[in-house]
Structures are given as C-alpha cells and as structure tokens.
Motif scaffolding. Structure first.
Motif, PDB file in Angstrom:
ATOM      1  N   SER A   1      -6.154  30.459  52.248  1.00  0.00           N
ATOM      2  CA  SER A   1      -5.836  29.574  51.131  1.00  0.00           C
ATOM      3  C   SER A   1      -4.616  30.116  50.390  1.00  0.00           C
ATOM      4  O   SER A   1      -4.703  31.055  49.602  1.00  0.00           O
ATOM      5  CB  SER A   1      -7.038  29.489  50.187  1.00  0.00           C
ATOM      6  OG  SER A   1      -6.694  28.713  49.078  1.00  0.00           O
TER       7      SER A   1
ATOM      8  N   LYS B   1      -2.957  29.142  48.053  1.00  0.00           N
ATOM      9  CA  LYS B   1      -3.047  29.084  46.598  1.00  0.00           C
ATOM     10  C   LYS B   1      -3.354  30.459  45.969  1.00  0.00           C
ATOM     11  O   LYS B   1      -2.911  30.761  44.865  1.00  0.00           O
ATOM     12  CB  LYS B   1      -4.196  28.108  46.345  1.00  0.00           C
ATOM     13  CG  LYS B   1      -4.560  27.772  44.979  1.00  0.00           C
ATOM     14  CD  LYS B   1      -5.665  26.700  45.106  1.00  0.00           C
ATOM     15  CE  LYS B   1      -6.161  26.288  43.753  1.00  0.00           C
ATOM     16  NZ  LYS B   1      -7.258  25.326  43.853  1.00  0.00           N
TER      17      LYS B   1
ATOM     18  N   ASP C   1      -4.163  27.040  54.551  1.00  0.00           N
ATOM     19  CA  ASP C   1      -4.587  25.869  53.773  1.00  0.00           C
ATOM     20  C   ASP C   1      -3.532  25.711  52.684  1.00  0.00           C
ATOM     21  O   ASP C   1      -3.400  26.548  51.807  1.00  0.00           O
ATOM     22  CB  ASP C   1      -5.955  26.125  53.149  1.00  0.00           C
ATOM     23  CG  ASP C   1      -6.347  25.020  52.196  1.00  0.00           C
ATOM     24  OD1 ASP C   1      -6.210  23.853  52.592  1.00  0.00           O
ATOM     25  OD2 ASP C   1      -6.769  25.309  51.061  1.00  0.00           O
TER      26      ASP C   1
ATOM     27  N   ARG D   1     -11.899  14.589  51.862  1.00  0.00           N
ATOM     28  CA  ARG D   1     -12.641  15.579  51.069  1.00  0.00           C
ATOM     29  C   ARG D   1     -13.780  14.884  50.331  1.00  0.00           C
ATOM     30  O   ARG D   1     -13.585  13.924  49.595  1.00  0.00           O
ATOM     31  CB  ARG D   1     -11.703  16.256  50.076  1.00  0.00           C
ATOM     32  CG  ARG D   1     -12.429  17.247  49.190  1.00  0.00           C
ATOM     33  CD  ARG D   1     -11.451  18.117  48.450  1.00  0.00           C
ATOM     34  NE  ARG D   1     -12.121  18.940  47.452  1.00  0.00           N
ATOM     35  CZ  ARG D   1     -11.519  19.889  46.767  1.00  0.00           C
ATOM     36  NH1 ARG D   1     -10.250  20.140  46.971  1.00  0.00           N
ATOM     37  NH2 ARG D   1     -12.170  20.584  45.874  1.00  0.00           N
TER      38      ARG D   1
ATOM     39  N   HIS E   1     -14.787  21.566  49.177  1.00  0.00           N
ATOM     40  CA  HIS E   1     -14.567  22.892  48.564  1.00  0.00           C
ATOM     41  C   HIS E   1     -15.349  22.834  47.261  1.00  0.00           C
ATOM     42  O   HIS E   1     -14.948  22.144  46.332  1.00  0.00           O
ATOM     43  CB  HIS E   1     -13.086  23.153  48.324  1.00  0.00           C
ATOM     44  CG  HIS E   1     -12.853  24.365  47.472  1.00  0.00           C
ATOM     45  ND1 HIS E   1     -13.063  25.647  47.927  1.00  0.00           N
ATOM     46  CD2 HIS E   1     -12.464  24.497  46.180  1.00  0.00           C
ATOM     47  CE1 HIS E   1     -12.798  26.496  46.948  1.00  0.00           C
ATOM     48  NE2 HIS E   1     -12.438  25.828  45.876  1.00  0.00           N
TER      49      HIS E   1
ATOM     50  N   GLY F   1     -16.155  25.223  45.130  1.00  0.00           N
ATOM     51  CA  GLY F   1     -15.813  26.128  44.036  1.00  0.00           C
ATOM     52  C   GLY F   1     -15.402  27.486  44.569  1.00  0.00           C
ATOM     53  O   GLY F   1     -15.444  27.735  45.775  1.00  0.00           O
ATOM     54  N   SER F   2     -14.993  28.325  43.641  1.00  0.00           N
ATOM     55  CA  SER F   2     -14.491  29.639  44.023  1.00  0.00           C
ATOM     56  C   SER F   2     -15.365  30.716  43.361  1.00  0.00           C
ATOM     57  O   SER F   2     -16.124  30.427  42.448  1.00  0.00           O
ATOM     58  CB  SER F   2     -13.052  29.739  43.537  1.00  0.00           C
ATOM     59  OG  SER F   2     -12.375  30.761  44.191  1.00  0.00           O
TER      60      SER F   2
ATOM     61  N   GLY G   1     -14.108  24.691  53.075  1.00  0.00           N
ATOM     62  CA  GLY G   1     -13.392  25.145  51.881  1.00  0.00           C
ATOM     63  C   GLY G   1     -13.342  26.660  51.732  1.00  0.00           C
ATOM     64  O   GLY G   1     -13.420  27.402  52.719  1.00  0.00           O
ATOM     65  N   GLY G   2     -13.211  27.098  50.480  1.00  0.00           N
ATOM     66  CA  GLY G   2     -12.961  28.513  50.171  1.00  0.00           C
ATOM     67  C   GLY G   2     -14.083  29.434  50.613  1.00  0.00           C
ATOM     68  O   GLY G   2     -15.160  28.996  51.025  1.00  0.00           O
ATOM     69  N   GLY G   3     -13.794  30.724  50.512  1.00  0.00           N
ATOM     70  CA  GLY G   3     -14.714  31.735  51.027  1.00  0.00           C
ATOM     71  C   GLY G   3     -15.534  32.411  49.950  1.00  0.00           C
ATOM     72  O   GLY G   3     -15.861  31.815  48.920  1.00  0.00           O
TER      73      GLY G   3
ATOM     74  N   GLU H   1     -11.457  28.255  54.494  1.00  0.00           N
ATOM     75  CA  GLU H   1     -10.201  28.428  53.743  1.00  0.00           C
ATOM     76  C   GLU H   1     -10.325  29.574  52.731  1.00  0.00           C
ATOM     77  O   GLU H   1     -10.186  29.354  51.529  1.00  0.00           O
ATOM     78  CB  GLU H   1      -9.871  27.139  52.979  1.00  0.00           C
ATOM     79  CG  GLU H   1      -9.789  25.895  53.821  1.00  0.00           C
ATOM     80  CD  GLU H   1      -9.742  24.618  52.975  1.00  0.00           C
ATOM     81  OE1 GLU H   1      -9.831  24.692  51.737  1.00  0.00           O
ATOM     82  OE2 GLU H   1      -9.626  23.550  53.575  1.00  0.00           O
ATOM     83  N   PRO H   2     -10.624  30.782  53.174  1.00  0.00           N
ATOM     84  CA  PRO H   2     -10.788  31.859  52.188  1.00  0.00           C
ATOM     85  C   PRO H   2      -9.455  32.259  51.574  1.00  0.00           C
ATOM     86  O   PRO H   2      -8.435  32.290  52.253  1.00  0.00           O
ATOM     87  CB  PRO H   2     -11.370  33.007  53.020  1.00  0.00           C
ATOM     88  CG  PRO H   2     -10.927  32.742  54.414  1.00  0.00           C
ATOM     89  CD  PRO H   2     -10.779  31.254  54.563  1.00  0.00           C
TER      90      PRO H   2
END
Ligand SMILES: Cc1ncc(COP(=O)(O)O)c(C=O)c1O
Length: 369
Positions: free
Chosen positions: A63, A65, A84, A97, A147, A149-150, A185-187, A227-228
C-alpha cells in the motif's frame, strides 16, 4: 536490545544503531530531523506475508499510501511486490469495493468498513452493481475488494469481512459472473510499544485466519490480493531528532526537539503513541516529560507525559515505529522544509530523499502584477 516496537534498532555499546549504522554518526552526517529506515526490516516484513499466505494463489500489493518514497518502492519492487496505488485514467479490468459492514475495532479515523463510513458500496447493493458492470462492454469485472480499516489487532474482523465477500462471490458465480480476484485490503496493525495495548497477531495467525475464512470457496478459483502498508514500513523506520532545549514550568517538564508536528503529525492527529529512545543509552532515572517540537501550536507534540531519561541540549532522540504515514503526512506548516530520509542496509546507508531547502518551499510560486 531490539523490541517489537524497535525491531531493527539496537544499542551497540551505548549507541543506538540501525542495522550496522550508528544513528549518532548518521545524524552528524545528514543532520536532523531525519527519517531512517532499515531495509532488512522492510524485506523481512514483506517475506513474512509471503510465507504466511503460502499455499494460496496470492499477490502482495504494497500500500503505497503508507510511504511512497521511491527508495522504499524500489526495495519492495525488487522483492516482487505489486503496488496498491491511486492512479488516474481508465482501468478496464475492474474490482468493486464493497463495505462489508464489519467493525475493524480500531481508531475511528482509520475504520472504513462500516455502513456509516464513506467508502465502497454496501454489500446488499453490490450484487446489482456487479450485474450492471458485467453488462457493460468495455468493462471486465474481475475483482471484489474491501478495506475495513487500518491498525487491526485481531484476526476476526478480517475473517468476518472475507466471509461476507466469499458469500457474494459464490452467489455471483451462480449467476454466471466470475470473480477471480479477492482483495482484502490492508494488513496487520503494528506494535507502537504502548503499555496495555493489544499486540497485533503474528503473520502466521493472520495467514491461518485468512485461509480458513476462504475455505468456503472450495474449488472456486480465486487469487487473493492483500494490500499491507503500515506493517511493511512502520516498524522499519525511526524519526531522528535532536534536543533543542529543556523547559520546566509549574506543572510540567518539556523536552523541545527539532522534529515537529509537520514532520510527524500522528501524535497530534490521531493521539498516536510512538516509542522513544535516546540514541545514547542512559542509566539515569526516567522522568515524565512532554516531547514537543518548536512550532507555535499547543498541538505540536510528539509525546505527552512520557517517561524518558533526562536529555541535554544536543542529544539525539529516536522516535520509533515512524516508517508509515510519517513522510506522506508531513507538510511545510510554519514554513519548515521537510526532513531527509535515509535507507540503511547493513553497514551502508543512502539518502533516499534530500532534506528540503528554502528554495523548495517557494518553488512554483508567483507574485501577481
Ligand atoms: C484501500 C487501502 N488499502 C490498504 C491500506 C493499507 O492498510 P494498512 O496500512 O493498515 O496495511 C489502506 C490504508 O489506509 C487503504 O486505504
């Protein structure tokens, strides 16, 4: 000693090192504030995801970002990572999404999978959106994406989200719409070294939970995309600052450093905790201090009421777990040039972003006639 919050940073003798490089020597050469990243820690984090997902067809899309510095992207690209990204223009192969209405159980600003959040299409409406997209001649509907959340510190929200997306994949397959990419999504979250915080699950626990939740797909051929971001670069980086001044008032002690909220805004923006260590090891008894920057804002703090050994003017402080969302959220606020970035590999180091100068601040500006 390294710790989960400072995985690649350890004292050798009395000086904190990143891999084989003394942070004191680095600060003398490059100045402060400076972000310092361990290449080894980034590589190890990427490989931990790859190992945890072994046995399923998968693609790790870093990711961007979290940290988009080209020197970091290069390290990950060499490992075979995809990215990503946010890109302009048409993308004929698409994924939609969906927000699965799963509570990520994280900070409300970085929770994105609930109906009240602005992201994605509700799971109930997604079926119609996929049907409509499948009818459009220029679109090839390949994927489903979420995704939620983080900074997730449990595996159950991942499993719940995957279960909902798999249900949709199977039901769309029943209508002849074949979804071949499942992007979750995120990791994982990371350890920010705060007492009482739940440590994140291991990569192995994450991998098992993901595989178990996907088992419902049976023989349905799906490639898993992850997408970590934070967990790849976060623990690998510190922000190095130098003490400018110590100040006592009636109720508090302040340690004023040359790194500020424009360099690392996470503490004032999210109330985030970053672990801190003096670069020169100290046996002195810790005392509580507010670690603050030199900007004229009460919000310009890096830690509040933090127990740290007393540090004299000129001493160096390493602010840990700063490799993700440090530089991307940095700014020129109060006309401060942005920090340098350094990537360490063994005994070697490279300035992957030069410290900005005053010219950078006014570049592109014009005076009206
Ligand atoms: C769409 C998307 N994917 C991936 C990520 C990375 O998440 P993390 O840094 O928690 O791994 C983010 C972060 O906010 C995101 O918005």
């Amino acid at each position: 000693m390294t710790s989960a919050a400072f995985p690649a940073f350890e004292y050798r003798g009395d000086t904190l090192h990143c891999e084989g490089v003394s942070l004191a020597a680095l600060a003398d050469a490059v100045g402060t504030p400076t972000y310092v990243y361990s290449r080894g820690a980034i590589e190890a984090a990427y490989k931990a995801y790859d190992a945890a997902l072994a046995g399923v067809d998968h693609l790790i899309c870093y990711s961007v970002k979290a940290n988009s510095s080209v020197g970091i992207l290069n390290v990950l690209a060499r490992l075979g990572a995809a990215a990503d990204i946010v890109s302009a223009g048409e993308r004929a192969r698409i994924a939609l999404r969906v927000h699965p209405d799963v509570d990520a159980q994280t900070h409300p600003y970085i929770s994105t999978g609930l109906t009240q959040n602005k992201f994605g299409i509700a799971a109930a409406a997604a079926r119609d959106a996929f049907r409509r997209a499948a009818e459009l001649p220029n679109l090839d509907v390949r994927g489903i994406d979420c995704h939620i959340g983080s900074q997730l510190t449990k595996t159950s929200p991942f499993a719940d989200a995957i279960a909902r997306l798999c249900e949709l994949i199977l039901s769309l397959a029943g209508e002849g719409i074949q979804i071949t990419d499942l992007d979750i999504g995120g990791g994982l979250g990371i350890d920010y070294g705060k007492d009482g915080d739940t440590p994140p699950p291991s990569h192995g626990e994450y991998g098992s939970a993901v595989k178990q939740a996907m088992a419902v797909l049976g023989d349905h051929p799906v490639r898993l995309l992850v997408e970590p971001g934070r967990s790849i670069v976060g623990p690998a980086g510190v922000l190095l600052g130098r003490v400018l001044y110590n100040k006592d008032n009636e109720v508090k002690h302040f340690t004023i450093v040359d790194a500020a909220m424009n360099d690392l805004i996470r503490p004032s923006f999210y109330g985030s905790h970053h672990p801190m260590r003096p670069v020169t090891r100290s046996e002195a008894a810790p005392r509580k201090t507010d670690v603050v920057g030199p900007i004229c804002e009460t919000g310009d703090f890096l830690a509040r009421d933090r127990a740290l050994p007393p540090m004299a003017r000129g001493e160096l402080l390493a602010i840990g777990a700063a490799g993700a969302d440090g530089v991307p959220l940095s700014s020129h606020y109060t006309t401060r040039p942005r920090s340098a970035e350094v990537l360490v590999q063994g005994e070697r180091w490279t300035v992957i972003r030069e410290r900005e100068t005053l010219e950078h601040l006014v570049r592109g500006e014009r005076i009206a006639e």
